[in-house]
Design a protein around this motif. Structure first.
Motif, short mmCIF file in Angstrom:
data_model
loop_
_atom_site.label_atom_id
_atom_site.label_comp_id
_atom_site.label_asym_id
_atom_site.label_seq_id
_atom_site.Cartn_x
_atom_site.Cartn_y
_atom_site.Cartn_z
N UNK A 79 0.83 -1.20 0.00
CA UNK A 79 0.00 0.00 0.00
C UNK A 79 0.86 1.25 0.00
N UNK A 80 1.96 1.22 0.74
CA UNK A 80 2.87 2.37 0.76
C UNK A 80 3.45 2.63 -0.62
N UNK A 81 3.87 1.58 -1.30
CA UNK A 81 4.41 1.73 -2.64
C UNK A 81 3.36 2.27 -3.60
N UNK A 82 2.14 1.77 -3.51
CA UNK A 82 1.07 2.25 -4.39
C UNK A 82 0.80 3.74 -4.18
N UNK A 83 0.84 4.21 -2.94
CA UNK A 83 0.66 5.64 -2.68
C UNK A 83 1.78 6.46 -3.32
N UNK A 84 2.99 5.94 -3.26
CA UNK A 84 4.12 6.66 -3.84
C UNK A 84 4.06 6.64 -5.37
N UNK A 85 3.56 5.56 -5.95
CA UNK A 85 3.39 5.51 -7.40
C UNK A 85 2.41 6.59 -7.83
N UNK A 86 1.35 6.80 -7.06
CA UNK A 86 0.39 7.86 -7.38
C UNK A 86 1.03 9.24 -7.33
N UNK A 87 1.98 9.43 -6.44
CA UNK A 87 2.65 10.73 -6.29
C UNK A 87 3.81 10.92 -7.26
N UNK A 88 4.24 9.84 -7.92
CA UNK A 88 5.41 9.88 -8.80
C UNK A 88 5.17 10.77 -10.01
N UNK A 89 6.24 11.46 -10.44
CA UNK A 89 6.16 12.32 -11.62
C UNK A 89 7.04 11.83 -12.76
N UNK A 90 7.83 10.80 -12.55
CA UNK A 90 8.76 10.33 -13.56
C UNK A 90 8.09 9.49 -14.64
N UNK A 91 8.78 9.41 -15.75
CA UNK A 91 8.33 8.57 -16.86
C UNK A 91 8.48 7.09 -16.51
N UNK A 92 9.46 6.80 -15.66
CA UNK A 92 9.76 5.43 -15.28
C UNK A 92 9.65 5.29 -13.76
#
Length: 166
Positions: A79-92
């Motif tokens: 769940x923590x990783x999924x939250x960070x993926x939502x906040x991510x701005x990178x192409x990768x």
């Protein structure tokens, strides 16, 4: 959560749980790598004493590429990783565990594979196990290095992947 997309940027996702002894070195290994266009999103998951992870907050104060988030409760790594993926701005997206250290060229090699083979959606690599002194204590070659397994992987998985040697 609204974010701005940044081409060529790699968003490094890190979930941290009781990682104060290893997280600084893990973050430094990404920051000191050959690929410089990155952000590191750290999700602190499990501090129960109400304190901040000063290792991460100190590093974030010195480098704007580090973004520190603290979960209000223990959510678990996924769940923590999924939250960070939502906040991510990178192409990768890349995942870095809080107790791992990257080779300096890790991101460069993975990005090179993705650019050379646009049909590829995922890359991974082998693992080297080190003791606390940095001595090699084991090596786990990725199973897909074997030709037969590569063919089987291509037939059974919806997206192709490559596993470069680092």
């Amino acid at each position: 959560m609204s974010t701005t997309f940044h081409p060529e940027e790699v968003s490094i996702i890190m979930s941290a749980f009781k990682a104060k002894d290893t997280i600084g070195e893990a973050i430094a290994s990404a920051l000191n790598g050959t690929h410089r266009n990155l952000e590191i999103l750290v999700s602190e998951d499990g501090l129960t004493d109400g304190t901040e992870n000063t290792v991460v907050t100190d590093m974030a104060g010195k480098d704007q590429r580090i973004k520190y988030y603290k979960n209000p409760t223990n959510l678990g790594a996924y769940k923590s990783r999924n939250l960070m993926i939502e906040a991510a701005t990178g192409q990768f997206i890349a995942f870095l565990d809080s107790d791992d250290i990257w080779e300096p060229n890790k991101l460069e090699e993975c990005l090179k594979m993705l650019k050379q083979h646009p049909e590829v959606k995922s890359v991974g690599h082998a693992l080297r196990y080190l003791d606390k002194r940095g001595n090699k204590v084991g090596y786990l070659p990725h199973i897909l290095q074997i030709q037969k397994n590569c063919r089987r992987f291509k037939k059974t998985v919806r997206f192709p992947g490559f596993f470069p040697q680092l």
